[in-house]
Design a protein around this motif. Sequence first.
Motif, PDB file in Angstrom:
ATOM      1  N   GLU A 271       3.421 -46.680 112.872  1.00  0.00           N
ATOM      2  CA  GLU A 271       3.736 -48.111 112.881  1.00  0.00           C
ATOM      3  C   GLU A 271       5.045 -48.386 113.619  1.00  0.00           C
ATOM      4  O   GLU A 271       5.177 -49.376 114.323  1.00  0.00           O
TER       5      GLU A 271
ATOM      6  N   GLU B  52       3.040 -52.512 114.456  1.00  0.00           N
ATOM      7  CA  GLU B  52       3.736 -53.784 114.313  1.00  0.00           C
ATOM      8  C   GLU B  52       5.238 -53.614 114.150  1.00  0.00           C
ATOM      9  O   GLU B  52       6.011 -54.540 114.424  1.00  0.00           O
TER      10      GLU B  52
ATOM     11  N   ALA C 215      10.853 -57.207 113.276  1.00  0.00           N
ATOM     12  CA  ALA C 215       9.776 -56.943 112.324  1.00  0.00           C
ATOM     13  C   ALA C 215      10.060 -55.678 111.527  1.00  0.00           C
ATOM     14  O   ALA C 215       9.710 -55.578 110.351  1.00  0.00           O
TER      15      ALA C 215
ATOM     16  N   SER D 263      -0.515 -58.262 108.188  1.00  0.00           N
ATOM     17  CA  SER D 263       0.890 -57.900 108.371  1.00  0.00           C
ATOM     18  C   SER D 263       1.568 -57.594 107.040  1.00  0.00           C
ATOM     19  O   SER D 263       2.550 -56.842 106.984  1.00  0.00           O
TER      20      SER D 263
ATOM     21  N   PRO E 133       6.795 -61.512 108.076  1.00  0.00           N
ATOM     22  CA  PRO E 133       5.592 -60.921 108.691  1.00  0.00           C
ATOM     23  C   PRO E 133       4.698 -62.019 109.267  1.00  0.00           C
ATOM     24  O   PRO E 133       4.634 -63.125 108.726  1.00  0.00           O
ATOM     25  N   SER E 134       4.026 -61.728 110.370  1.00  0.00           N
ATOM     26  CA  SER E 134       3.213 -62.735 111.050  1.00  0.00           C
ATOM     27  C   SER E 134       2.171 -63.332 110.108  1.00  0.00           C
ATOM     28  O   SER E 134       1.436 -62.610 109.437  1.00  0.00           O
TER      29      SER E 134
END
Length: 398
Positions: A86, A91, A97, A155, A327-328
Amino acid sequence: MNRKRQVVAEFARYLRTETVGGIVLLAATAVALLWANSPISGSYEALRDFHIGPESLHLSLSLGDWAKDGLLAIFFFVAGLELKRELVIGELNNVKAAILPVVAAVGGMVLPALIALAVGWGEPGIERAWAIPVATDIAFALGVLAITASGLPSSLRVFLLSLAVVDDLGAIILIAVLFTASFNVVAALVAVALLGLYAFLQHKRVTSPLLYVPLAVGTWVAVHAAGIHATIAGVALALLTRVRKDHYEHEAPALRLEHRLQPWSAGVAVPLFALFAAGVPVNAEALGALFSDKLALGVMAGLVVGKLVGIVGASALAVWFKAAVWPSGAGWRDITAVAMLGGVGFTVSLLIADLALDGAAAEQAKAAVLIASMTASLLAAVLLVRRSRVHQRIDEEA
């Protein structure tokens, strides 16, 4: 033969699902509690304390110790592989992020530790037992999330995974610092050399398990001999594993290893650790003593309250100061629901309780971990179902 291989492959695929991993872990815990509180509890203790292994290598350990020192290294290796993937190609390769779960994990470690220390102040063993509520159980937390949060953005899973791995790594560092009675410099140098060889072989695109398996075992033995908790070997090896595939490869080594080892982690390593660690007294007398013991109360308050407030508070501050972003597709209400899962300490919290305390104090601390983890998981399930419904309604109206 083909039919047999197909059945084995299907069973392995089944074990890879987070829901099943959580169920297997819960079942192992239930078996441990029933067995340890049954008329044949003596057989449970005899099995857990049975020693096996070569004394010449200082590896004559009880089965309980093999579970927490050896099998959990597999668990942390798999978790470390997913975290590195990751961070490098997922992400979390975006700095803002990646910062959020790290900051949240720090908040979710510091506040529970302070609460446990404050509530348990003056109790024998608190000088090390304050570390018990700092960890989040990856398998259990992700299992609850998978069952209850089908409508939430993906996310949030990455956020929870990253948070859980970071604070478990923090817990492992605490284990290395707090519970290293003696440090063997020669063994530590051997471990570093073996890790360097592992990194070199990865760089040279060597893929033979005939080299990697002995190398991994040797690294584990060296870390154990150094006096450091041996699960650190699993984390270190994972972080040195290559996650980008070359043009001629079907998949990168990290993904291939994770695919092969995850069923062993979810179906064998973690459940067996739970089987040997979760067998604590749960009769009326033990429960009564639990709620009058300041150390146990500190552990429960740290996991259920400290984790939630620490994770949400640290996350909100990071976003407010524009150091990170949510988070998105998610907001602070979703983070609050996920943060409640941080109180599911379970695996590593049980491990620290075993290391920090002895006898009745250890049993009470482990019972506190089990009660707090169950409470946090139930509260989180309620919050996650509500947030999932909100997101589903928003999607339908869009």
